[in-house]
Scaffold this motif. Structure first.
Motif, PDB file in Angstrom:
ATOM      1  N   THR A   1     -19.328  27.088  17.644  1.00 37.71           N
ATOM      2  CA  THR A   1     -17.980  27.281  17.106  1.00 37.71           C
ATOM      3  C   THR A   1     -17.700  28.779  17.099  1.00 37.71           C
ATOM      4  O   THR A   1     -18.624  29.584  17.122  1.00 37.71           O
ATOM      5  N   ALA A   2     -16.417  29.109  17.077  1.00 42.65           N
ATOM      6  CA  ALA A   2     -16.059  30.523  17.076  1.00 42.65           C
ATOM      7  C   ALA A   2     -15.638  30.932  15.682  1.00 42.65           C
ATOM      8  O   ALA A   2     -14.660  30.421  15.139  1.00 42.65           O
TER       9      ALA A   2
ATOM     10  N   LYS B   1     -13.669  20.604  21.121  1.00 47.93           N
ATOM     11  CA  LYS B   1     -12.875  19.906  20.109  1.00 47.93           C
ATOM     12  C   LYS B   1     -12.298  20.882  19.100  1.00 47.93           C
ATOM     13  O   LYS B   1     -12.704  20.911  17.937  1.00 47.93           O
ATOM     14  N   GLY B   2     -11.365  21.678  19.539  1.00 43.09           N
ATOM     15  CA  GLY B   2     -10.680  22.604  18.636  1.00 43.09           C
ATOM     16  C   GLY B   2     -11.645  23.443  17.837  1.00 43.09           C
ATOM     17  O   GLY B   2     -12.594  23.996  18.379  1.00 43.09           O
ATOM     18  N   SER B   3     -11.419  23.496  16.517  1.00 40.62           N
ATOM     19  CA  SER B   3     -12.267  24.354  15.692  1.00 40.62           C
ATOM     20  C   SER B   3     -13.670  23.765  15.501  1.00 40.62           C
ATOM     21  O   SER B   3     -14.551  24.424  14.969  1.00 40.62           O
ATOM     22  N   LEU B   4     -13.850  22.528  15.920  1.00 38.55           N
ATOM     23  CA  LEU B   4     -15.210  21.963  15.865  1.00 38.55           C
ATOM     24  C   LEU B   4     -16.057  22.452  17.031  1.00 38.55           C
ATOM     25  O   LEU B   4     -17.264  22.231  17.086  1.00 38.55           O
ATOM     26  N   GLY B   5     -15.408  23.041  17.993  1.00 35.43           N
ATOM     27  CA  GLY B   5     -16.125  23.679  19.094  1.00 35.43           C
ATOM     28  C   GLY B   5     -16.754  22.705  20.071  1.00 35.43           C
ATOM     29  O   GLY B   5     -16.247  21.609  20.301  1.00 35.43           O
ATOM     30  N   ILE B   6     -17.879  23.119  20.617  1.00 37.47           N
ATOM     31  CA  ILE B   6     -18.591  22.326  21.617  1.00 37.47           C
ATOM     32  C   ILE B   6     -19.941  21.939  21.040  1.00 37.47           C
ATOM     33  O   ILE B   6     -20.679  22.789  20.540  1.00 37.47           O
ATOM     34  N   SER B   7     -20.255  20.632  21.079  1.00 37.44           N
ATOM     35  CA  SER B   7     -21.584  20.249  20.609  1.00 37.44           C
ATOM     36  C   SER B   7     -22.351  19.563  21.729  1.00 37.44           C
ATOM     37  O   SER B   7     -21.773  19.096  22.702  1.00 37.44           O
TER      38      SER B   7
END
Ligand SMILES: Nc1ncnc2c1ncn2[C@@H]1O[C@H](COP(=O)(O)OP(=O)(O)OP(=O)(O)O)[C@@H](O)[C@H]1O
Ligand SMILES: [Mg+2]
Lengths: 252, 364
Positions: free
Chosen positions: B267-268, B180-186
């Motif tokens: 997140t990156a 999810k974009g800047s929310l990354g992977i959870s």
């Protein structure tokens, strides 16, 4: 057919004709000298023959194949090996590793067998070790096998460069000032070794040298370069007595 | 013949010491754990330590063995972390055997990073020195930023990609957005643990040491020491450069897998996958000694534990850490300490004695 046939080879560096219209023919088994004053274009000729530079004119055919435009690594695989005027050893590696690297295309196993130490790795590494030591013995530097190349005395570094070149199993060996920096005794020893490898390794040798004792002692034929062009060519004794050649050398 | 055996020894012995150190570290952690003397803080450091060891050792392949300066290592780690986390989340319900899913995730993380390493390596490895360093740094940043841009989801129809929002993915009701974009992977399964980390460290070190001591490793070091001579001997410089770059990226990717499966949300940021991280890894390599795998292992362990052990110093922690780092670097690079180290090394002691004897025999 000649082993190496150089035709009208030339290269220009920004207007300077470093080598111009070089014609040269080496028969199999020749021990041939390339001489000339400083800056005559001798090393440049070697760089052309080994693919370091691309010629601006002419061609050279080795063993029936035109090698113009081929990369250094491919020319090595074709059977031309060389040493360098400014020694270029793998300084941080041991003497024996330098030779093993020379054997790179003679003894092969995959990166995969190396990483996982498959049986092929042990078998081939044993071969590497034996073959490298055998070559080092010819040049009497096997005792230094574990020394780092950069820690060798100068004379031995020159020898190691020849061993490394020999390891590629060449048909033609190009030696760029092999006796530079050697004392008279070492030079005599080197002359014997060069004769020995020519006989026993079925080699053709083209060498650049300033030491006239060495040149007149072992070279059967000579080409003299001066300002990039051929000044004289032929039997050693004949060339060395050529007034033009004497003038070029004394005129320095 | 006996001669040959003697000559194979130095490398083998050296590697043996490295493996012994690793085993000792592993056992002491296990003993401390069993006796209950590991603080929870330190326990939390175990996986990061393994991760940093893998990163340092693999970067050392490029910096120490190939002799090229790369500052994009965190980028490859990022690729491994994201690809493996994506896979694990997407297949959490499909592959129920945790170990199988984890093995596939590790392989995917490593291989995807190696692939990116290869693609980047082709244009980049033509450059040398500072130029290569700067361009790899830039590529690392690009990878990190790309990770923040994309939205990716899966449903019964396949994979959906967007660069604007989750809604834009137009997922069917049975689908889920994973990246999810800047929310990354959870929701990444927390599969990383010390044992896994240690196994991956062992694999990395064994592969790297074997590689260095093989025909391939020699060719690579030949390129490092003198490219022109290596070419003149028939070594394909481009091929070996790309190979080492990809293998190095492969292990950075695996470190990324360890990282992403140690956290539930990924997140990156600049801190984890940016140039800060790449430089941190380079610091580990330089401190441990360029080209020394064992040094990389030791410095990675020390520099990961050190800042945490300095926590008692509160506000002064990072200051002291920086000072310790400077002192270590200077001490390590000092000629006098080198001489002392040489004198202390048993190998040299024996060698010197042998040389002394020989020179008496042969001296004239
Ligand atoms: N890469 C290059 N770029 C420009 N000029 C070059 C280059 N290589 C060689 N030259 C020039 O070409 C000429 C021939 O040089 P070369 O090194 O071939 O001489 P040499 O005969 O080997 O001399 P020496 O006996 O001193 O080794 C010199 O004037 C040199 O400056
Ligand atoms: Mg020259």
């Amino acid at each position: 057919m000649a082993l190496l046939e150089v035709k009208e080879l030339g290269i220009t560096f920004g207007g300077l004709k470093a080598v111009d219209n070089l014609n040269l023919s080496l028969e199999k088994g020749d021990l041939y000298g390339l001489i000339g004053p400083n800056g005559a274009g001798k090393t440049t000729a070697f760089n052309l023959l080994t693919g370091v530079y691309k010629p601006t004119n002419g061609s050279f055919v080795f063993d029936g194949v035109n090698l113009v435009g081929k990369k250094p690594a491919d020319i090595s695989k074709m059977g031309i090996a060389r040493t360098f005027q400014n020694i270029r050893l793998f300084g941080n590696l041991s003497v024996i590793d330098n030779v093993k690297i020379g054997l790179h295309n003679q003894i092969k196993y995959s990166t995969f067998s190396g990483i996982f130490k498959l049986s092929n790795y042990f078998k081939k590494e044993k071969k590497f070790e034996e073959e490298a030591l055998r070559l080092l013995k010819v040049f009497d530097i096997d005792k230094d096998a574990d020394t780092l190349a950069k820690n060798l005395p100068y004379g031995k570094q020159r020898k190691l460069e020849i061993v490394r070149a020999m390891a590629t199993n060449p048909k033609l060996l190009l030696l760029d000032e092999p006796a530079a920096g050697m004392n008279p005794n070492e030079t005599i020893e080197l002359m014997n070794t060069i004769r020995y490898i020519r006989e026993n390794f079925d080699l053709t040798i083209l060498l650049i040298e300033h030491d006239m004792k060495l040149v007149s002692g072992i070279c059967e034929k000579l080409t003299v370069l001066n300002f990039g062009t051929v000044l004289a060519q032929g039997e050693t004794s004949q060339v060395l007595n050529d007034p033009e050649v004497i003038k070029a050398y004394i005129g320095e | 013949m006996s001669n040959i055996k003697l000559k194979l020894k130095p490398n083998t012995k050296n590697n043996f010491i490295t493996y012994a150190i690793m085993l000792a570290l592993f056992l002491s952690v296990q003993v401390l754990d069993l006796t209950g003397s590991l603080s929870s803080l330190f326990k939390g450091l175990l996986v990061p330590i393994c991760m940093y060891v893998i990163l340092a050792v693999s970067l050392n392949l490029v910096v120490g063995i190939l002799g090229e300066l790369s500052l994009g290592h965190a980028g490859f780690m990022c690729v491994g972390a994201y690809v493996s986390a994506f896979f694990s989340v997407a297949f959490k319900e499909v592959i129920t055997a945790d170990w199988l899913r984890l093995i596939i995730a590790i392989l995917m993380g490593g291989l995807s990073a190696a692939f990116v390493g290869l693609i980047i390596g082709i244009p980049v490895l033509r450059l040398k020195g500072d130029y290569l360093a700067i361009v790899t740094l830039a590529f690392g940043e690009i990878i990190k930023n790309l990770a923040n841009i994309f939205y990716i989801g899966v449903d019964s129809k396949g994979i959906h990609v967007s660069t604007s929002s989750v809604d834009d993915l137009n997922l069917l009701p049975d689908g889920k957005a994973i990246l999810k974009g800047s929310l990354g992977i959870s929701g990444t399964p927390k599969d990383s643990n010390f044992i896994l980390g240690f196994i991956l460290v062992v694999i990395t070190v064994v592969v790297c040491l074997n590689l260095i001591n093989s025909r391939t490793g020699r060719a690579v070091m030949a390129i490092r020491d003198n490219r022109i001579a290596a070419e003149s001997i028939g070594i394909n410089v481009t091929k070996y450069k790309l190979l080492i770059f990809s293998i190095s990226a492969f292990f950075a990717g695996i470190a990324g897998v360890l990282y992403s499966h140690n956290l539930s949300s990924l997140t990156a940021t600049t801190k984890n996958f940016g140039y800060n991280m790449s430089i941190m890894i380079l610091v580990l390599v330089v401190l441990g000694g360029i080209g020394s795998i064992r040094g990389s292992i030791i410095s990675a362990v020390i520099l990961t534990v050190l800042p945490e052990s300095l926590r008692v110093l509160k506000d002064y922690r990072m200051l002291i850490y920086a000072i310790v780092l400077i002192v270590l670097m200077i001490a390590n690079n000092n000629e006098k300490t080198q001489i002392i180290k040489d004198k202390l090394s048993i190998k040299n002691f024996i060698k010197n004695r042998k040389n002394a004897k020989m020179s008496i025999k042969e001296g004239d």
